[in-house]
Design a protein around this motif. Structure first.
Motif, mmCIF file in Angstrom:
data_model
loop_
_atom_site.group_PDB
_atom_site.id
_atom_site.type_symbol
_atom_site.label_atom_id
_atom_site.label_comp_id
_atom_site.label_asym_id
_atom_site.label_seq_id
_atom_site.Cartn_x
_atom_site.Cartn_y
_atom_site.Cartn_z
ATOM 1 N N GLY A 97 48.005 28.141 -44.900
ATOM 2 C CA GLY A 97 48.598 27.908 -46.203
ATOM 3 C C GLY A 97 48.003 28.731 -47.324
ATOM 4 N N GLN A 98 47.122 29.676 -46.997
ATOM 5 C CA GLN A 98 46.519 30.511 -48.028
ATOM 6 C C GLN A 98 46.807 31.977 -47.762
ATOM 7 N N GLY A 99 46.771 32.761 -48.813
ATOM 8 C CA GLY A 99 46.891 34.200 -48.657
ATOM 9 C C GLY A 99 45.618 34.792 -48.080
ATOM 10 N N LEU A 100 45.704 36.018 -47.588
ATOM 11 C CA LEU A 100 44.526 36.687 -47.044
ATOM 12 C C LEU A 100 43.497 36.918 -48.156
ATOM 13 N N ARG A 101 42.241 36.702 -47.828
ATOM 14 C CA ARG A 101 41.157 36.913 -48.783
ATOM 15 C C ARG A 101 40.210 37.983 -48.255
ATOM 16 N N LEU A 102 39.815 38.892 -49.130
ATOM 17 C CA LEU A 102 39.017 40.043 -48.758
ATOM 18 C C LEU A 102 37.544 39.667 -48.642
ATOM 19 N N ILE A 103 36.946 39.991 -47.490
ATOM 20 C CA ILE A 103 35.533 39.687 -47.259
ATOM 21 C C ILE A 103 34.666 40.905 -47.596
ATOM 22 N N TYR A 104 34.926 42.011 -46.924
ATOM 23 C CA TYR A 104 34.202 43.262 -47.125
ATOM 24 C C TYR A 104 35.167 44.419 -46.934
ATOM 25 N N TYR A 105 34.830 45.565 -47.532
ATOM 26 C CA TYR A 105 35.592 46.767 -47.287
ATOM 27 C C TYR A 105 34.667 47.973 -47.270
ATOM 28 N N SER A 106 35.137 49.026 -46.612
ATOM 29 C CA SER A 106 34.358 50.260 -46.506
ATOM 30 C C SER A 106 35.312 51.435 -46.676
ATOM 31 N N GLN A 107 34.958 52.345 -47.564
ATOM 32 C CA GLN A 107 35.827 53.498 -47.804
ATOM 33 C C GLN A 107 35.359 54.735 -47.048
ATOM 34 N N ILE A 108 34.066 54.766 -46.699
ATOM 35 C CA ILE A 108 33.536 55.880 -45.918
ATOM 36 C C ILE A 108 32.413 55.376 -45.033
ATOM 37 N N VAL A 109 32.028 56.195 -44.092
ATOM 38 C CA VAL A 109 30.934 55.832 -43.180
ATOM 39 C C VAL A 109 29.655 55.613 -43.979
ATOM 40 N N ASN A 110 28.884 54.632 -43.532
ATOM 41 C CA ASN A 110 27.590 54.289 -44.135
ATOM 42 C C ASN A 110 27.701 53.751 -45.552
ATOM 43 N N ASP A 111 28.883 53.299 -45.924
ATOM 44 C CA ASP A 111 29.067 52.679 -47.231
ATOM 45 C C ASP A 111 30.033 51.516 -47.118
ATOM 46 N N PHE A 112 29.707 50.392 -47.746
ATOM 47 C CA PHE A 112 30.613 49.249 -47.760
ATOM 48 C C PHE A 112 30.334 48.425 -49.016
ATOM 49 N N GLN A 113 31.346 47.643 -49.391
ATOM 50 C CA GLN A 113 31.270 46.860 -50.623
ATOM 51 C C GLN A 113 31.717 45.427 -50.355
ATOM 52 N N LYS A 114 31.180 44.488 -51.107
ATOM 53 C CA LYS A 114 31.584 43.096 -51.002
ATOM 54 C C LYS A 114 32.989 42.908 -51.570
ATOM 55 N N GLY A 115 33.727 42.023 -50.909
ATOM 56 C CA GLY A 115 35.012 41.603 -51.440
ATOM 57 C C GLY A 115 34.855 40.309 -52.217
ATOM 58 N N ASP A 116 35.885 39.471 -52.163
ATOM 59 C CA ASP A 116 35.893 38.245 -52.954
ATOM 60 C C ASP A 116 35.076 37.109 -52.355
ATOM 61 N N ILE A 117 34.903 37.121 -51.026
ATOM 62 C CA ILE A 117 34.235 35.991 -50.358
ATOM 63 C C ILE A 117 33.195 36.482 -49.372
ATOM 64 N N ALA A 118 32.286 37.336 -49.812
ATOM 65 C CA ALA A 118 31.322 37.972 -48.907
ATOM 66 C C ALA A 118 30.165 37.068 -48.485
ATOM 67 N N GLU A 119 29.940 35.982 -49.196
ATOM 68 C CA GLU A 119 28.772 35.146 -48.896
ATOM 69 C C GLU A 119 28.832 34.598 -47.478
ATOM 70 N N GLY A 120 27.740 34.808 -46.738
ATOM 71 C CA GLY A 120 27.680 34.312 -45.371
ATOM 72 C C GLY A 120 28.185 35.297 -44.332
ATOM 73 N N TYR A 121 28.564 36.480 -44.791
ATOM 74 C CA TYR A 121 29.042 37.539 -43.908
ATOM 75 C C TYR A 121 28.230 38.815 -44.105
ATOM 76 N N SER A 122 28.179 39.650 -43.056
ATOM 77 C CA SER A 122 27.579 40.977 -43.192
ATOM 78 C C SER A 122 28.376 41.960 -42.343
ATOM 79 N N VAL A 123 28.312 43.245 -42.720
ATOM 80 C CA VAL A 123 29.036 44.297 -42.000
ATOM 81 C C VAL A 123 28.156 45.523 -41.856
ATOM 82 N N SER A 124 28.623 46.453 -41.042
ATOM 83 C CA SER A 124 28.002 47.776 -40.936
ATOM 84 C C SER A 124 29.117 48.789 -40.718
ATOM 85 N N ARG A 125 28.850 50.037 -41.078
ATOM 86 C CA ARG A 125 29.849 51.098 -40.860
ATOM 87 C C ARG A 125 29.101 52.366 -40.450
ATOM 88 N N GLU A 126 28.613 52.353 -39.219
ATOM 89 C CA GLU A 126 27.841 53.482 -38.690
ATOM 90 C C GLU A 126 28.744 54.573 -38.142
#
Lengths: 114, 114
Positions: free
Chosen positions: B40-69
Motif C-alpha cells: 500500500g505504499q510507494g517505493l522508497r529510496l534507500i541508497y543510490y550510486s551514480q558511479i563506482v566507489n561512490d554512493f549516497q543515502k536516500g530517504d530511508i538509509a538508517e539500518g542499511y549499508s551498501v558498497s559499489r566496488e
C-alpha cells in the motif's frame, strides 16, 4: 511538497472491458512521467514515458495521456486481458536533479475477471 | 527484468542478524538504486550510486549499508539496526541522468524477519 497521487486504489473489471487509471502530481519542476506495470512479486516494468511536450503515448493496448498544465495523467487500457491484472504505478521525475529523482505513486491494483 | 538480477528471491532472517541482498546488472549503466516497497505504499529510496566507489543515502538509509566496488554490482546489507526490515526490496539501474533517465528494475527480493 512533491507528491504523486493515484486513483482509484483498486479496480475490478471484466475481461474485454476498458478502464482508465488516474495520476495527479505536484512534482516541480517537472521532467517526465512514466507508467509502470508491476506483477505480484515482480519488479516494475516500464509501459510509457512522456516528457513535458508529449501529451499522449501508446504501447499496444495501453495509452497514456499527460496534461502538464493541470498536472494530471491517465492510463487507458483497452480490451483488458487477464494478464493485465497487476499494480500500475505512476512515477514522476523532477528536472534538474543530479539524482534523476523519481517520485512514486502508491499504485492502482487492477484485477481483471474472466 | 531487463538485464538486472537480484538474489535470492526469498530471504529469511532471524532478528539480530545482518543479511546481504545481491544486485547485478549487465546493462552498462552508471547509476544504481535500492528501493524498499511495503504494501500500500510507494517505493522508497534507500541508497543510490551514480558511479563506482561512490554512493549516497536516500530517504530511508538508517539500518542499511551498501558498497559499489564494481560498475555491475551494488549489494545492499540490511543490518540488525533496521527495526522493521520485512519488505520487498527492489534494485534498479539507469543511464546517466538526462531528459529520459529511465530506471530498469530487477525482479526483487522478499525479506522476512522471523
Amino acid at each position: 511538497k512533491n507528491q504523486v497521487e493515484q486513483s482509484p486504489q483498486s479496480l475490478i473489471i471484466l475481461e474485454g472491458k476498458n478502464c482508465t487509471l488516474q495520476c495527479n502530481y505536484t512534482v516541480s519542476p517537472f521532467s517526465n512521467l512514466r507508467w509502470y506495470k508491476q506483477d505480484t512479486g515482480r519488479g516494475p516494468v516500464s509501459l510509457t514515458i512522456m516528457t513535458f511536450s508529449e501529451n499522449t503515448k501508446s504501447n499496444g493496448r495501453y495509452t497514456a495521456t499527460l496534461d502538464a498544465d493541470t498536472k494530471q495523467s491517465s492510463l487507458h487500457i483497452t480490451a483488458s486481458q487477464l494478464s493485465d491484472s497487476a499494480s500500475y504505478i505512476c512515477v514522476v521525475s523532477a528536472r534538474g536533479s543530479t539524482l534523476g529523482r523519481l517520485y512514486f505513486g502508491r499504485g492502482t491494483q487492477l484485477t481483471v475477471w474472466p | 527484468d531487463g538485464g538486472i538480477t537480484q538474489s535470492p528471491k526469498y530471504l529469511f532472517r532471524k532478528e539480530g542478524q545482518n543479511v546481504t541482498l545481491s544486485c547485478e546488472q549487465n546493462l552498462n549503466h552508471d547509476a544504481m538504486y535500492w528501493y524498499r516497497q511495503d504494501p500500500g505504499q510507494g517505493l522508497r529510496l534507500i541508497y543510490y550510486s551514480q558511479i563506482v566507489n561512490d554512493f549516497q543515502k536516500g530517504d530511508i538509509a538508517e539500518g542499511y549499508s551498501v558498497s559499489r566496488e564494481k560498475k555491475e554490482s551494488f549489494p545492499l546489507t540490511v543490518t540488525s539496526a533496521q527495526k522493521n526490515p520485512t519488505a520487498f526490496y527492489l534494485c534498479a539501474s539507469s543511464t546517466p541522468v538526462g531528459a529520459r533517465n529511465e530506471q530498469f528494475f530487477g525482479p526483487g527480493t522478499r525479506l522476512t524477519v522471523l
